[in-house]
Write a protein that holds these residues in place. Structure first.
Motif, PDB file in Angstrom:
ATOM      1  N   LEU A   1       1.117  -5.609   5.746  1.00 28.85           N
ATOM      2  CA  LEU A   1      -0.140  -6.134   6.560  1.00 28.85           C
ATOM      3  C   LEU A   1      -1.252  -5.832   5.841  1.00 28.85           C
ATOM      4  O   LEU A   1      -2.178  -6.703   5.894  1.00 28.85           O
ATOM      5  N   ALA A   2      -1.662  -4.531   5.498  1.00 28.81           N
ATOM      6  CA  ALA A   2      -2.798  -4.229   4.660  1.00 28.81           C
ATOM      7  C   ALA A   2      -2.954  -5.302   3.382  1.00 28.81           C
ATOM      8  O   ALA A   2      -4.200  -5.601   3.034  1.00 28.81           O
ATOM      9  N   ALA A   3      -1.718  -5.652   2.875  1.00 26.72           N
ATOM     10  CA  ALA A   3      -1.808  -6.332   1.546  1.00 26.72           C
ATOM     11  C   ALA A   3      -2.293  -7.965   1.943  1.00 26.72           C
ATOM     12  O   ALA A   3      -3.042  -8.557   1.222  1.00 26.72           O
TER      13      ALA A   3
ATOM     14  N   ALA B   1      -4.608   6.566   7.758  1.00 22.92           N
ATOM     15  CA  ALA B   1      -3.841   6.588   9.262  1.00 22.92           C
ATOM     16  C   ALA B   1      -2.362   7.173   8.980  1.00 22.92           C
ATOM     17  O   ALA B   1      -1.775   6.816   7.840  1.00 22.92           O
ATOM     18  N   PRO B   2      -1.833   7.995   9.910  1.00 22.32           N
ATOM     19  CA  PRO B   2      -0.247   8.481   9.878  1.00 22.32           C
ATOM     20  C   PRO B   2       0.587   7.103   9.519  1.00 22.32           C
ATOM     21  O   PRO B   2       1.832   7.338   9.496  1.00 22.32           O
ATOM     22  N   GLY B   3       0.266   6.127  10.024  1.00 20.45           N
ATOM     23  CA  GLY B   3       1.266   5.115  10.312  1.00 20.45           C
ATOM     24  C   GLY B   3       0.954   3.850  11.049  1.00 20.45           C
ATOM     25  O   GLY B   3      -0.124   3.769  11.710  1.00 20.45           O
TER      26      GLY B   3
ATOM     27  N   LEU C   1      -4.495  -4.694  12.431  1.00 23.03           N
ATOM     28  CA  LEU C   1      -4.140  -5.467  11.030  1.00 23.03           C
ATOM     29  C   LEU C   1      -3.680  -6.926  11.426  1.00 23.03           C
ATOM     30  O   LEU C   1      -4.267  -7.801  10.691  1.00 23.03           O
ATOM     31  N   CYS C   2      -2.839  -7.225  12.516  1.00 21.20           N
ATOM     32  CA  CYS C   2      -2.585  -8.599  12.719  1.00 21.20           C
ATOM     33  C   CYS C   2      -3.893  -9.309  13.139  1.00 21.20           C
ATOM     34  O   CYS C   2      -4.066 -10.479  12.838  1.00 21.20           O
TER      35      CYS C   2
END
Length: 151
Positions: free
Chosen positions: A2-4, A100-102, A121-122
């Motif tokens: 998602l970050a990518a 962030a931990p996850g 992120l979405c």
């Protein structure tokens, strides 16, 4: 992943604005709309700041241009400082995501309540995708240069 994907969307906005002057960034290129590329970039700076800093990280930072949440969210911000603000906010967002931990890490939105990093992120991917379409139309109206994105 998602970050990518979000990073790819940020890259598309940067490529769409590449090579334009401050005057071009401040040009409302599709009348009767007053939307400019600078205003759109300013909006994305506000959105990055709101979701990652204020909601997810809980930072007590004021919005850069908005007078109250959701009024114009930066669309009418100064075009000459929008790109630098967007660059700074995107960099801070990356730091927050990396720390962030996850994906289930949560922040609190004033109206939605708890939201996860996954949801943010979405949402941000959707926000960029929508506005990148606007940006490509504005860019084409400014100088006719097609945006080439290696996808």
């Amino acid at each position: 992943m998602l970050a990518a994907v979000l990073e790819t969307q940020r890259d598309v906005l940067a490529m769409t604005c590449a090579g334009l002057s401050e005057a071009q960034m401040a040009t409302p290129a599709v009348p009767p709309s007053t939307l400019t590329l600078g205003g759109l970039v300013g909006h994305m700076a506000e959105v990055e700041r709101a979701w990652f800093r204020r909601v997810l990280a809980g930072e007590d930072v004021p919005m850069r241009w908005s007078r109250f949440p959701g009024d114009d969210f930066g669309f009418d911000g100064p075009a000459d400082t929008a790109y630098d603000a967007w660059y700074e906010e995107s960099a801070r967002s990356r730091e927050i995501v990396a720390a962030a931990p996850g994906l289930e890490a949560t922040g609190t939105h004033p109206r939605r309540g708890p939201v996860s990093l996954r949801w943010i992120l979405c949402h941000m991917i959707e926000e960029y995708a929508r506005h990148n379409g606007h940006a490509e139309v504005l860019r084409a109206a400014i100088d006719g240069v097609p945006v080439t994105v290696d996808r």
